[in-house]
Design an enzyme around this catalytic site. Sequence first.
Site, PDB file in Angstrom:
ATOM      1  N   TYR A  60      -6.503  10.456 -23.952  1.00  0.00           N
ATOM      2  CA  TYR A  60      -7.104   9.486 -23.068  1.00  0.00           C
ATOM      3  C   TYR A  60      -6.035   8.821 -22.197  1.00  0.00           C
ATOM      4  CZ  TYR A  60      -8.471   5.130 -21.188  1.00  0.00           C
ATOM      5  OH  TYR A  60      -8.623   4.108 -20.303  1.00  0.00           O
ATOM      6  N   GLY A  67     -10.635   4.356 -18.385  1.00  0.00           N
ATOM      7  CA  GLY A  67     -11.825   3.576 -18.695  1.00  0.00           C
ATOM      8  C   GLY A  67     -13.054   4.458 -18.701  1.00  0.00           C
TER       9      GLY A  67
HETATM   10  N1  LIG Z   1      -8.562  -0.480 -21.063  1.00  0.00           N
HETATM   11  C1  LIG Z   1      -9.144   0.794 -20.853  1.00  0.00           C
HETATM   12  C2  LIG Z   1      -8.371   1.517 -19.832  1.00  0.00           C
HETATM   13  C3  LIG Z   1      -8.628   1.186 -18.413  1.00  0.00           C
HETATM   14  C4  LIG Z   1      -7.599   1.241 -17.529  1.00  0.00           C
HETATM   15  C5  LIG Z   1      -7.783   0.998 -16.204  1.00  0.00           C
HETATM   16  C6  LIG Z   1      -9.041   0.724 -15.735  1.00  0.00           C
HETATM   17  O1  LIG Z   1      -9.224   0.463 -14.414  1.00  0.00           O
HETATM   18  C7  LIG Z   1     -10.094   0.667 -16.573  1.00  0.00           C
HETATM   19  C8  LIG Z   1      -9.885   0.876 -17.937  1.00  0.00           C
HETATM   20  C9  LIG Z   1      -9.140   1.578 -22.166  1.00  0.00           C
HETATM   21  O2  LIG Z   1      -8.137   1.691 -22.841  1.00  0.00           O
HETATM   22  O3  LIG Z   1     -10.161   2.069 -22.537  1.00  0.00           O
END
Ligand SMILES: N[C@@H](Cc1ccc(O)cc1)C(=O)O
Length: 513
Positions: A60, A67
């Site tokens: 991921y 996200g």
């Molecule tokens: N925090 C999210 C990652 C994420 C990063 C950037 C974004 O714009 C959105 C989500 C996760 O780990 O799942």
Amino acid sequence: MTTHLEPVTFGERALRIEDVLALANRQAPTHLQGDAAYRQRIAKGAQFLDSLLDKEGVIYGVTTGYGDSCVVAVPLQHVEALPRHLYTFHGCGLGKLLDAQATRAVLAARLQSLCHGVSGVRVELLERLHAFLEHDVLPLIPEEGSVGASGDLTPLSYVAATLSGEREVMFRGERRQAAEVHRELGWDPLVLRPKEALALMNGTAVMTGLACLAFARANYLLQLATRITALNVVALQGNPEHFDERLFAAKPHPGQMQVAAWLRKDLAIDAPTAPLHRLQDRYSLRCAPHVLGVLADSLGWLRGFIETELNSANDNPIIDAEEERVLHGGHFYGGHIAFAMDSLKTLVANVADLLDRQLALLVDVRYNHGLPSNLSGAPADRAMINHGFKAVQIGTSAWTAEALKNTMPASVFSRSTECHNQDKVSMGTIAARDAIRVLELTEQVAAATLLAANQGVWLRAQAEDARPLPPALAAMHEQLAIDFPPVIEDRALEGELRLCLQRIAEQHWRLHA
Ligand SMILES: N[C@@H](Cc1ccc(O)cc1)C(=O)O
């Protein structure tokens, strides 16, 4: 840099709030843990990620979009470009810039989290982030735009971008292009590895850095408010028996007992005393330990929440190089800091309210037991044109109202965002910013009430039958006299109030610690 404190070491050992404060104030040198075993452990995480990439596994944020876009596969030829996209599209922060002290606290919080060793970043990244702190290269970070649950993504994108030689930094008092400062320091900007931008941004460092600063301010304010209360007991000729040791033993909240003990010490009470005026004072004096005690009793759990967060890997995914596993979770969620800061702002605003009520007693001849109207020190023939602390009290009412208004909890305003991937978020960064604002206002209230209490004490000392002040209060009164002469004829007090605020910020007076 004044280096009167022990060096702060980033690495496996836990940091305390005081360490972050020392770094934020440039009062301590810093080290990055450098033993071979530790460096190897860090390197192993990054190598493990690289080996997974070679095998083309799905990771991921490395071989997927971010996200909600985690279902979008990123082919290997684009993997290297992904980190730059992440900090670039998050370059949309707004609002005021964090100040230098807050920015250092944020850098310290992010570095300590990455030093946990489960974020899959290279040693080089830790070193450069540490070098930013050491050389005081401060990314310009707009403070708004984080929901505090996908981490502080947008504000932290400014850390990732500046480490990569983009956007702007504050350096030696000037706003500069990050690339230019890199050149000047002889550094090559980092080219972030596939997981590194995510590791830098996907966490709670902004709210946690701010929380460390807020905690330290609240801790000092607690002691200052206790001292102000003691001065007000003298100025108002209140009944010190309200702080009796046996009385407090009957309701033994430890922080509340502590505040009562500080008041006894300040007032030098070791035996029961007879009241001069009222058998029972109004609550803002009588219940001061009960109001301040709630803050005192909360500091322990607040510290626990803040320091656990500070020393945690608040990141996603977590890279366990030992077990060779990538653990997907939600450690960027700042719920603990959100609750701590929502609570702290309420605790602190209650201090503002308490002091504001004490000031209301002081300035009013119906309640102040013989002090002049508005605490003016003008002689009788000029009393009619002098108004002493009248406007200072009006200002205090305004600052108190604004502090109380800012206590609306942020964490209950969770919004589902980012295509409903982030459908429950902490709003912890808003809570921390509120807490700082409430602290600013409450310190203003404390400055005003301190000057007024000191004036009240001075006025009492003019009486023929004046009693000597107890030692702790006499020492404070003398120290205050250097900066804040008595108000005899009306004068504009802004300058003195601002000086008093500066004294509070630098924790000038040694109080009860
Ligand atoms: N925090 C999210 C990652 C994420 C990063 C950037 C974004 O714009 C959105 C989500 C996760 O780990 O799942």
